[in-house]
Design an enzyme around this catalytic site. Structure first.
Site, PDB file in Angstrom:
ATOM      1  CE  LYS A   1      -4.176   1.715   0.627  1.00 22.40           C
ATOM      2  NZ  LYS A   1      -3.935   2.627  -0.510  1.00 22.40           N
TER       3      LYS A   1
ATOM      4  CE  LYS B   1       3.521   6.835   6.653  1.00 22.09           C
ATOM      5  NZ  LYS B   1       3.267   7.883   5.650  1.00 22.09           N
TER       6      LYS B   1
ATOM      7  CE  LYS C   1       4.402   7.876  -1.028  1.00 24.48           C
ATOM      8  NZ  LYS C   1       3.621   7.997   0.213  1.00 24.48           N
TER       9      LYS C   1
ATOM     10  CB  SER D   1      -6.076   4.328   2.435  1.00 21.96           C
ATOM     11  OG  SER D   1      -5.972   5.482   1.653  1.00 21.96           O
TER      12      SER D   1
HETATM   13  P1  NAD Z   1      -0.283  18.603  -1.179  1.00 23.28           P
HETATM   14  O1  NAD Z   1       0.301  18.591  -2.540  1.00 23.28           O
HETATM   15  O2  NAD Z   1      -1.754  18.538  -0.998  1.00 23.28           O
HETATM   16  O3  NAD Z   1       0.235  19.888  -0.366  1.00 23.28           O
HETATM   17  C1  NAD Z   1       1.584  20.215  -0.229  1.00 23.28           C
HETATM   18  C2  NAD Z   1       1.668  21.576   0.450  1.00 23.28           C
HETATM   19  O4  NAD Z   1       3.036  21.898   0.669  1.00 23.28           O
HETATM   20  C3  NAD Z   1       1.079  22.706  -0.378  1.00 23.28           C
HETATM   21  O5  NAD Z   1       0.363  23.607   0.448  1.00 23.28           O
HETATM   22  C4  NAD Z   1       2.331  23.394  -0.933  1.00 23.28           C
HETATM   23  O6  NAD Z   1       2.122  24.757  -1.240  1.00 23.28           O
HETATM   24  C5  NAD Z   1       3.253  23.227   0.260  1.00 23.28           C
HETATM   25  N1  NAD Z   1       4.632  23.468  -0.091  1.00 23.28           N
HETATM   26  C6  NAD Z   1       5.316  23.039  -1.168  1.00 23.28           C
HETATM   27  N2  NAD Z   1       6.554  23.551  -1.169  1.00 23.28           N
HETATM   28  C7  NAD Z   1       6.654  24.309  -0.055  1.00 23.28           C
HETATM   29  C8  NAD Z   1       7.678  25.102   0.513  1.00 23.28           C
HETATM   30  N3  NAD Z   1       8.862  25.224  -0.081  1.00 23.28           N
HETATM   31  N4  NAD Z   1       7.421  25.750   1.682  1.00 23.28           N
HETATM   32  C9  NAD Z   1       6.218  25.648   2.288  1.00 23.28           C
HETATM   33  N5  NAD Z   1       5.206  24.910   1.803  1.00 23.28           N
HETATM   34  C10 NAD Z   1       5.430  24.254   0.644  1.00 23.28           C
HETATM   35  O7  NAD Z   1       0.451  17.400  -0.425  1.00 23.28           O
HETATM   36  P2  NAD Z   1      -0.043  16.613   0.858  1.00 23.28           P
HETATM   37  O8  NAD Z   1      -0.832  15.440   0.412  1.00 23.28           O
HETATM   38  O9  NAD Z   1      -0.603  17.577   1.843  1.00 23.28           O
HETATM   39  O10 NAD Z   1       1.345  16.027   1.375  1.00 23.28           O
HETATM   40  C11 NAD Z   1       2.236  16.784   2.192  1.00 23.28           C
HETATM   41  C12 NAD Z   1       3.194  15.814   2.857  1.00 23.28           C
HETATM   42  O11 NAD Z   1       2.448  14.869   3.636  1.00 23.28           O
HETATM   43  C13 NAD Z   1       4.060  14.973   1.916  1.00 23.28           C
HETATM   44  O12 NAD Z   1       5.295  14.724   2.540  1.00 23.28           O
HETATM   45  C14 NAD Z   1       3.282  13.668   1.819  1.00 23.28           C
HETATM   46  O13 NAD Z   1       4.116  12.576   1.465  1.00 23.28           O
HETATM   47  C15 NAD Z   1       2.786  13.547   3.232  1.00 23.28           C
HETATM   48  N6  NAD Z   1       1.624  12.661   3.406  1.00 23.28           N
HETATM   49  C16 NAD Z   1       0.465  12.888   2.731  1.00 23.28           C
HETATM   50  C17 NAD Z   1      -0.621  12.042   2.954  1.00 23.28           C
HETATM   51  C18 NAD Z   1      -1.964  12.273   2.308  1.00 23.28           C
HETATM   52  O14 NAD Z   1      -2.912  11.546   2.658  1.00 23.28           O
HETATM   53  N7  NAD Z   1      -2.111  13.241   1.413  1.00 23.28           N
HETATM   54  C19 NAD Z   1      -0.503  10.943   3.822  1.00 23.28           C
HETATM   55  C20 NAD Z   1       0.711  10.759   4.508  1.00 23.28           C
HETATM   56  C21 NAD Z   1       1.772  11.640   4.285  1.00 23.28           C
END
Ligand code: NAD
Length: 423
Positions: free
Chosen positions: A77, A101, A113, A357
């Site tokens: 996953k 995780k 991934k 999920s």
């Molecule tokens: P997303 O694309 O929805 O949002 C990313 C955010 O980060 C945006 O607001 C963007 O503007 C901001 N960002 C990018 N560059 C930046 C910078 N230089 N400074 C400040 N902000 C910046 O992505 P997401 O799904 O929210 O994922 C964010 C993190 O969380 C990633 O590391 C991802 O792997 C992790 N994550 C996401 C999920 C999920 O369910 N979406 C689950 C587990 C982990």
């Protein structure tokens, strides 16, 4: 907490950094060398070239990846990321984190991934759809409802999941909604999935504050990133009475010691291309200043490797809850430990997303859908159990929450490997 940390430096690969932390945990828990050897190599690595017709009439070829790290505890996953810095090493690291995780969160999954090296913000909707379909087609033998189940990650959302599901089903001739999660509700998504990672951050924050003897209503927080994870985390933390003093995304960062009106920020972003630039609810600060601003809780929820050793020295927060994957560089761990800052690590803190999920997959398999309240209640219960098991391991093994989370995961994976046996 003691100062056992991974002995790696910033210039080594992300996957090496995962392995270094794995080694520390494996040694502390006295894990079998054979199991460590197995976990050092992902079981499957696929790299594809995806030719896509761009709107200007020219073909562009994109690099796509899928890495399956482990299937010891169940089908693999893990999300699919669209970003310019996607590469084999990063996908390997993220896949390994997914194995750990899922094990920490007590889910019957291994880890994987995927990613495509692209700049989704510079592409049209049509180009993104063609790219997503090309990727799904190329992964038809990798994905499967009982084999490998993708989900959204950075740069992707329910929209991309819908295209990938549709293409996969067309190519395989199946109608299998559970082959992908994080889907829009109307085509088999789960209520509560969109906010789940932010919700997990909130539940972990409350659990840690309780252990620290702090009242959420007297606590301030800064949240870096205002995408899926950051925006829901900021909203849910503020709903718990925590004062959000800083928010930011790639376009702008804001500080307000009186508290940022998170609902107003959400409304602003929704009306302004999902970005915060131009928001007037705080003073504009430098993008890195959010990490070191005056606050009690820091939630990095954007990028990896943002907390360097130098930044760690200047962090004022007492608690860091890692919404993003890999926001802390390995060499910063020692500094944070020495400063007695509690870090709820990514493989625990952001496991709410994969937990819901999993609920989505269960609902798809059963063909029966739960209320949002049922999803949230089950999620919170699982998160609290995961937090407690990591907290207890930190205390039992006299180590950091990060190494304790690895130990919690490795204890289960080691058992799985030994029970299943080998060739
Ligand atoms: P997303 O694309 O929805 O949002 C990313 C955010 O980060 C945006 O607001 C963007 O503007 C901001 N960002 C990018 N560059 C930046 C910078 N230089 N400074 C400040 N902000 C910046 O992505 P997401 O799904 O929210 O994922 C964010 C993190 O969380 C990633 O590391 C991802 O792997 C992790 N994550 C996401 C999920 C999920 O369910 N979406 C689950 C587990 C982990």
């Amino acid at each position: 907490m003691s100062t056992q940390t991974a002995n790696v430096t910033a210039h080594e690969s992300m996957f090496e950094a995962v392995l270094a932390r794995l080694d520390v945990a494996a040694k502390l828990m006295n894990m079998s060398d054979d199991v460590a050897t197995i976990l050092r190599s992902p079981i499957k690595q696929v790299k594809v070239s995806l030719p896509v017709m761009m709107d200007n009439g020219k073909i562009q070829v994109f690099e796509g990846y899928r890495v399956v790290h482990s299937t010891v505890l169940g089908p693999s996953k893990g999300g699919i990321r669209y970003a310019m810095d996607v590469n084999q090493d990063e996908v390997m690291a993220l896949a390994a984190w997914m194995s750990f995780k899922c094990a920490v969160a007590n889910l019957p999954y291994g880890g994987a991934k995927g990613g495509i090296k692209c700049d989704p913000r510079a592409m049209s909707v049509g180009e993104l759809e063609r790219l997503s379909r090309a990727y799904a087609m190329s992964m038809k033998d990798v994905f499967g409802v009982n084999k490998d189940i993708p989900a959204p990650d950075m740069g992707t959302s329910g929209r991309e999941m819908a295209w990938i599901l549709d293409e996969f089903n067309k190519v395989t001739g199946e109608d299998s909604p559970g082959v992908i999660t994080g889907k829009p509700i109307v085509i088999g998504g789960s209520l509560g999935r969109d906010a789940a990672t932010g919700r997990g951050v909130m539940v972990n924050t409350l659990a840690a504050l309780k252990k620290m003897g702090l009242n959420p209503k007297e606590v301030t927080a800064a949240v870096q990133g205002f995408g899926n994870v950051g925006s829901h985390a900021a909203r849910l933390l503020s709903e718990q009475g925590i004062k959000i003093v800083a928010i930011g995304d790639h376009t702008a960062t804001f500080y307000n010691e009186k508290g940022i009106d998170v609902a107003a920020a959400l409304d602003y972003a929704a009306k302004n291309g999902r970005v915060l630039k131009g928001f007037t609810g705080g003073t504009v600060i430098g993008s890195n200043d959010i990490l070191t601003c005056k606050c009690d809780v820091l939630v990095p929820a954007a990028l990896q490797n943002v907390i360097s050793e130098e930044i760690a020295h200047n962090i004022q927060a007492k608690l860091i809850v890692e919404g993003a994957n890999g926001p802390t560089m390995p060499e910063a761990d020692a500094v944070l430990n020495d400063k007695k800052i509690i870090v709820v690590p990514d493989i625990l803190a952001n496991s709410g997303g994969v937990t819901v999920s999993y609920f989505e997959w269960v609902q798809n398999k059963a063909g029966y859908y739960w209320s949002e309240n049922e999803v949230n209640t089950k999620h919170d219960e699982k998160m609290e159990i995961a937090f407690s098991s990591v907290w207890d391991n930190a205390s039992n093994f006299k180590t950091s929450m990060r190494i304790a989370a690895y130990i919690t995961a490795l204890q289960k994976i080691e058992q799985g490997v030994q029970l299943k046996g080998n060739y």
